[in-house]
Design a protein around this motif. Structure first.
Motif, short mmCIF file in Angstrom:
data_model
loop_
_atom_site.label_atom_id
_atom_site.label_comp_id
_atom_site.label_asym_id
_atom_site.label_seq_id
_atom_site.Cartn_x
_atom_site.Cartn_y
_atom_site.Cartn_z
N PHE A 1 0.83 -1.20 0.00
CA PHE A 1 0.00 0.00 0.00
C PHE A 1 0.87 1.26 0.00
O PHE A 1 0.61 2.21 -0.73
N LYS A 2 1.92 1.25 0.81
CA LYS A 2 2.83 2.40 0.84
C LYS A 2 3.53 2.57 -0.51
O LYS A 2 3.72 3.69 -0.97
N ASP A 3 3.89 1.46 -1.15
CA ASP A 3 4.48 1.55 -2.49
C ASP A 3 3.48 2.16 -3.47
O ASP A 3 3.85 2.97 -4.32
N LEU A 4 2.23 1.80 -3.34
CA LEU A 4 1.18 2.35 -4.20
C LEU A 4 1.07 3.86 -4.04
O LEU A 4 1.14 4.60 -5.02
N VAL A 5 0.92 4.33 -2.81
CA VAL A 5 0.70 5.77 -2.61
C VAL A 5 1.97 6.58 -2.86
O VAL A 5 1.89 7.79 -3.10
N ASN A 6 3.12 5.92 -2.83
CA ASN A 6 4.38 6.61 -3.13
C ASN A 6 4.82 6.41 -4.57
O ASN A 6 5.95 6.73 -4.94
N ALA A 7 3.92 5.88 -5.40
CA ALA A 7 4.12 5.72 -6.85
C ALA A 7 5.37 4.90 -7.19
O ALA A 7 6.07 5.19 -8.16
N ARG A 8 5.63 3.87 -6.42
CA ARG A 8 6.74 2.97 -6.72
C ARG A 8 6.20 1.79 -7.53
O ARG A 8 6.12 0.66 -7.07
N TYR A 9 5.81 2.10 -8.75
CA TYR A 9 5.12 1.13 -9.61
C TYR A 9 6.00 -0.01 -10.08
O TYR A 9 5.49 -1.07 -10.44
N ALA B 1 -6.05 9.12 -9.69
CA ALA B 1 -6.61 9.08 -8.33
C ALA B 1 -5.63 9.65 -7.32
O ALA B 1 -6.01 10.43 -6.43
N LEU B 2 -4.35 9.30 -7.45
CA LEU B 2 -3.35 9.79 -6.50
C LEU B 2 -3.15 11.30 -6.59
O LEU B 2 -2.83 11.96 -5.60
N ASN B 3 -3.38 11.86 -7.77
CA ASN B 3 -3.21 13.30 -7.95
C ASN B 3 -4.46 14.10 -7.59
O ASN B 3 -4.44 15.32 -7.62
N GLU C 1 -0.19 6.41 10.47
CA GLU C 1 0.81 7.07 9.62
C GLU C 1 0.14 7.82 8.46
O GLU C 1 0.48 8.97 8.17
N MET C 2 -0.80 7.18 7.81
CA MET C 2 -1.42 7.78 6.63
C MET C 2 -2.41 8.89 6.98
O MET C 2 -2.61 9.81 6.20
N ASN C 3 -3.02 8.80 8.15
CA ASN C 3 -4.03 9.78 8.56
C ASN C 3 -3.46 10.82 9.52
O ASN C 3 -4.18 11.35 10.36
N ASP C 4 -2.20 11.11 9.34
CA ASP C 4 -1.51 12.05 10.24
C ASP C 4 -2.18 13.42 10.25
O ASP C 4 -2.46 13.98 11.30
#
Length: 159
Positions: free
Chosen positions: A28-36, A53-55, A87-90
Motif C-alpha cells: 500500500f505504501k508503495d502504491l501511494v508513493n508511486a513505486r510502480y 486518483a493519487l493526484n 501514519e497515513m491519517n496524520d
C-alpha cells in the motif's frame, strides 16, 4: 480507491499472519508513493487510472483485508494495520480499513437480500424514457451519489 488483499486458509482456521499483513501494508505504501516498478504488469496496466486518483486531493482510500480463517484478526497483524492508518491519517483521514473473516463474509452473503427494501430518490440528468418493449427510464447519475448509495446500503445495494 479500494485496495483489497485476500488470503485463503485451506483449513479455515486462524488469522492472517503478521508477515502477510506487513507485505500488504508495504505494498500500500508503495502504491501511494508511486513505486510502480514493484508491481506486476496487471497493476502497471492501470497506472494512468491510479495516478489520476493519487493526484486528486479528494481521493480517499479504503484498505480491505479478507481472509477465510474463522478467528478474529490477531493483535500483531491488527497493530500493523492500525500503525498504517495512524501514519497515513496524520493530518487528515484519507485511509479507512475493513477486515472480514469467514464469519463476516458468511453474514454478508446470507443477510444480503434480507431486511427492508432500499428506497432511493434518484436525480437523473439528461434523462429519457422508452415504452417498448417495457416502460423504462434512463439517464445519468453522479458517481458520488452512487458511492453514497454504496456507503449507506452495501452490500444489499446489488441484491
Amino acid at each position: 480507491m479500494y485496495v483489497l488483499q485476500s488470503k485463503w486458509k485451506q483449513d479455515s482456521k486462524g488469522s492472517v499472519k503478521t508477515d502477510e499483513v506487513m507485505k500488504f501494508t508495504r505494498g500500500f505504501k508503495d502504491l501511494v508513493n508511486a513505486r510502480y516498478d514493484r508491481f506486476n504488469s496487471k497493476f502497471n496496466n492501470k497506472t494512468p487510472d491510479i495516478e489520476e486518483a493519487l493526484n486528486d486531493a479528494g481521493t480517499r482510500f479504503e484498505i480491505i483485508l479478507v481472509y477465510s480463517g474463522q478467528t478474529p484478526l490477531a493483535d500483531e497483524p491488527k497493530r500493523e494495520l492500525d500503525d498504517l492508518l495512524g501514519e497515513m491519517n496524520d493530518s487528515s483521514d484519507i485511509v479507512s480499513m475493513r477486515v472480514y473473516n469467514q464469519a463476516n463474509i458468511y453474514n454478508i452473503i446470507s443477510q444480503g437480500a434480507s431486511g427492508n427494501p432500499i428506497n432511493l430518490d434518484v436525480c437523473l440528468f439528461e434523462w429519457g424514457q422508452t415504452k417498448e418493449p417495457y416502460q423504462s427510464y434512463y439517464g445519468q447519475v453522479s458517481a458520488r451519489e452512487v458511492a453514497d448509495w454504496w456507503t449507506k446500503h452495501s452490500p444489499k445495494l446489488f441484491s
